[in-house]
Design a protein around this motif. Sequence first.
Motif, mmCIF file in Angstrom:
data_model
loop_
_atom_site.group_PDB
_atom_site.id
_atom_site.type_symbol
_atom_site.label_atom_id
_atom_site.label_comp_id
_atom_site.label_asym_id
_atom_site.label_seq_id
_atom_site.Cartn_x
_atom_site.Cartn_y
_atom_site.Cartn_z
ATOM 1 N N SER A 1 97.673 -18.361 -5.475
ATOM 2 C CA SER A 1 97.637 -19.486 -6.406
ATOM 3 C C SER A 1 97.099 -20.761 -5.760
ATOM 4 O O SER A 1 96.847 -21.745 -6.440
ATOM 5 C CB SER A 1 99.025 -19.729 -6.995
ATOM 6 N N TYR B 1 91.697 -14.119 -6.577
ATOM 7 C CA TYR B 1 92.290 -14.338 -7.891
ATOM 8 C C TYR B 1 93.808 -14.403 -7.855
ATOM 9 O O TYR B 1 94.434 -14.904 -8.772
ATOM 10 C CB TYR B 1 91.864 -13.216 -8.842
ATOM 11 N N GLY B 2 94.437 -13.868 -6.817
ATOM 12 C CA GLY B 2 95.890 -13.750 -6.821
ATOM 13 C C GLY B 2 96.595 -14.887 -6.095
ATOM 14 O O GLY B 2 97.712 -15.252 -6.453
ATOM 15 N N GLN C 1 84.647 -10.853 -11.462
ATOM 16 C CA GLN C 1 85.639 -9.887 -10.966
ATOM 17 C C GLN C 1 85.000 -9.022 -9.876
ATOM 18 O O GLN C 1 85.619 -8.739 -8.855
ATOM 19 C CB GLN C 1 86.138 -9.024 -12.125
ATOM 20 N N SER D 1 87.173 -9.572 -6.488
ATOM 21 C CA SER D 1 88.266 -8.611 -6.316
ATOM 22 C C SER D 1 88.652 -8.531 -4.834
ATOM 23 O O SER D 1 87.799 -8.475 -3.962
ATOM 24 C CB SER D 1 87.831 -7.247 -6.828
ATOM 25 N N ARG D 2 89.960 -8.526 -4.572
ATOM 26 C CA ARG D 2 90.400 -8.559 -3.178
ATOM 27 C C ARG D 2 90.038 -7.273 -2.444
ATOM 28 O O ARG D 2 89.554 -7.299 -1.329
ATOM 29 C CB ARG D 2 91.908 -8.761 -3.105
ATOM 30 N N VAL E 1 90.515 -14.082 -16.429
ATOM 31 C CA VAL E 1 91.027 -13.719 -15.104
ATOM 32 C C VAL E 1 92.472 -13.227 -15.183
ATOM 33 O O VAL E 1 92.776 -12.105 -14.813
ATOM 34 C CB VAL E 1 90.917 -14.912 -14.134
ATOM 35 N N ASP F 1 92.671 -13.226 -1.111
ATOM 36 C CA ASP F 1 93.046 -12.789 -2.443
ATOM 37 C C ASP F 1 92.565 -13.854 -3.435
ATOM 38 O O ASP F 1 93.315 -14.717 -3.862
ATOM 39 C CB ASP F 1 94.568 -12.647 -2.504
ATOM 40 N N ARG G 1 97.800 -17.665 -15.929
ATOM 41 C CA ARG G 1 99.102 -17.676 -15.253
ATOM 42 C C ARG G 1 98.881 -17.792 -13.759
ATOM 43 O O ARG G 1 97.762 -17.705 -13.279
ATOM 44 C CB ARG G 1 99.852 -16.377 -15.531
ATOM 45 N N ASN G 2 99.960 -17.966 -13.019
ATOM 46 C CA ASN G 2 99.915 -17.890 -11.562
ATOM 47 C C ASN G 2 98.813 -18.739 -10.943
ATOM 48 O O ASN G 2 97.893 -18.233 -10.337
ATOM 49 C CB ASN G 2 99.743 -16.417 -11.146
ATOM 50 N N GLY G 3 98.927 -20.051 -11.107
ATOM 51 C CA GLY G 3 97.968 -20.932 -10.462
ATOM 52 C C GLY G 3 96.782 -21.280 -11.331
ATOM 53 O O GLY G 3 95.998 -22.135 -10.981
#
Lengths: 318, 442
Positions: A180, A177-178, A156, A160-161, A262, A175, A266-268
């Motif tokens: 996908s 982790y965000g 993390q 982190s972005r 993470v 991004d 979810r999300n990818g």
Amino acid sequence: MSDLPLIQADRAVPPPAATTSTGGRRRRLRLLSRTDRVVVTLMVLVPLLIVTGFVWLPAAATVLLSGTNWDGIGPLNEIEFVGARNYSDVVNIYPPFVPAIQHNLLWLAVLFVVATPFGMFLAVLLDKELRGSRFYQTALYLPVVLSLALIGFVWQLLYSRDQGLINAVFGSNIDWYGDSNVNIWAVMVASGWRHVGYIMLLYLAGLKGVDPSLREAAAVDGASESRTFFRVVFPVLRPINIIVLVVTVIESLRAFDLVWVVNKGRNGLELISALVTQNVVGEASRIGFGSALATIMLVVSLVFITIYLATVMREDRQ
Amino acid sequence: MSRPRSQAEYLARLVPPSVAGINRRSLLAGAAGTGALLGTGLLAGCGDDSGSGGSSKDVSLGSNQSDPKPKDVLVKVTDGFKTSSGVQVAVNTVDHNTFQENINNYLQGKPDDVFTWFAGYRMRFFAQKGLASDISDVWSKLSGYSDAFKKASTGDDGKQYFVPASYYPWAVFYRKSVWKQYGYQVPTTLDQFTALGAQMKRDGLTPIAFADKDGWPAMGTFDILNLRINGYQFHIDLMAGKEAWTSDKVKKVFDTWAGLLPLHQPDSLGRTWQEAAQSLQQKKSGMYLLGLFVGQQFTTEEQDDLDFFTFPEIDPSIGAKALDAPIDGYMMARKPKNEDNARKLLEYFGGKDAADITVKNDPATLVANTGADVSGYTALQKKAAELVGSATEIAQFLDRDTRPDFASTVIIPAIQQFIKDPKDIGGLTSSIENQKKSIFTD
């Protein structure tokens, strides 16, 4: 657990000469004292009970529950059977399912093609008795020892972005982790980081066991380093290769901890194991539906387990 | 470890635990089913110990207040109860998340007489399933609660099952200094809100801080838009599975949200709410729709600079009086061992004395009873209490207003999908509706 060493040790005992195999076995049994027999019986019974009670019964219960719509509320006799509805729901109306299968396969492919060979490569390098070899071993094996919570935290900090090290150093705005499209690769790097150390140690242990005279003979015959490895060392290490292969398959099937840390898968970052946990564990209690997912996972695992067992048994027969 | 005699023997020793761990895998799968049963044993066991006295001089309380501060406050409140009634409270504290995850098994096993829980769908669900007791008679002795709080404590059958203790509102937070610097005014309509966002963009700010890595913060945005566009009753019915997600009303919510998304902080799916709150704190973002807990990311000196407004009106016929304000409180188990004492305890929890003790010992809490002495509140807390006090209806936040399985396995992925691709609203809503039909079966 300890069944493999037992088989091997058994094999190490020279078979009684000039008797049929059945006759030999019967005679050997008679040679056992009463205490031996009690010990052997216990050694068979206790693991059998444990395996049945903790593995097969729950697995069977899971398969059974996957045909129900139980939500964890109400007595067991009120459970309603809904046939294959959970399975059709999983396939037809549950959007995370298909990505989860794809990600599990991708995970397998990346570990198999990148991480495992790299771990083996490192093992070969470290086998050369470099200076500080122990230090490298420790450094590379460290990720395997670290706790999952710590690993999640470490990555993390990097990913982190807004506050992460990678974006800060390179001035990028990814991004990790965000997005996908990106996050599965980001997590794969973290997972590979761990896997490489594991495979390295495993393979290094195997390499140390190779008879040095084989290498010397190859060198005397004028074979180059790489030729010696691929033509002599690698074939000798066949049992270890199989173990490494199986470890890779298992690691990719049970991949769970990192994606859970993470974003709860979810999300990818959907993986079958994460979907099972999302549905069954916790307040959600979609036990029937989650069991259907778990059963699918069990079937997929069984395919690999069957292949592995078939290979091992064929070898034993030879 | 002795030296191996042959290579085969040596290699055989190398079988790593994870090969044997094939078993562990199927065990995990199997644990799915049995985990529930094990959980029952654990929690029921705890309940048993504390409730075993059964004399008329004690009562047991199952508490999820596992953090040191609230735990300490609860002890002080139960001490106060002991002083006033002479009844000893045996508090059985369980880790907050564990308590929540095991609530099904806990309530079906041997729960404590009184237990901590939240207002919302689950409260009504437990009431309907007979896992909680009717406490309307306790409510007849309580005073200091607005109608909205009573409504939030009422089950589907019109009886009360819940005593509210504390709450926090969701609103749009901002820094006074930033707004003063640029001369912004609090918007009261959606048009003004959008115009304000556009102005912030021109001023080089991110208009609306936004984070949804963990899946739940964006639920707050859905809630408030649905409350403003379709009203409280539709929202609650939608959450209860009675309305169709494919209806034009729901599509309008997503459409409106899609219109606002360009004003939101980009790449929200990789950001935690703490990071988004810090962008507000660092004056990089203009505003942030979040719960009152956003203040945790601000230093003590900055607390005075923090202010909020309720989300502006979208439809004049619906107004802007409803909001999300999750309420924590207490319920009574089915068949409590000491029913009289349990009712007395609930009455005490709902009374002014308990609220006073809470405020005195934990100034960060907003207590539900308006009769309490709240002179210790900060300006922000006073404003928050006024906002919630004037609310016509209080929603409890999406994951408390609907089935937990629906919220976590359907809505979270759906909202994240929407944030990624706000164009395909038709496909998204029909996917939600299909899954809803398979989950809301009874």
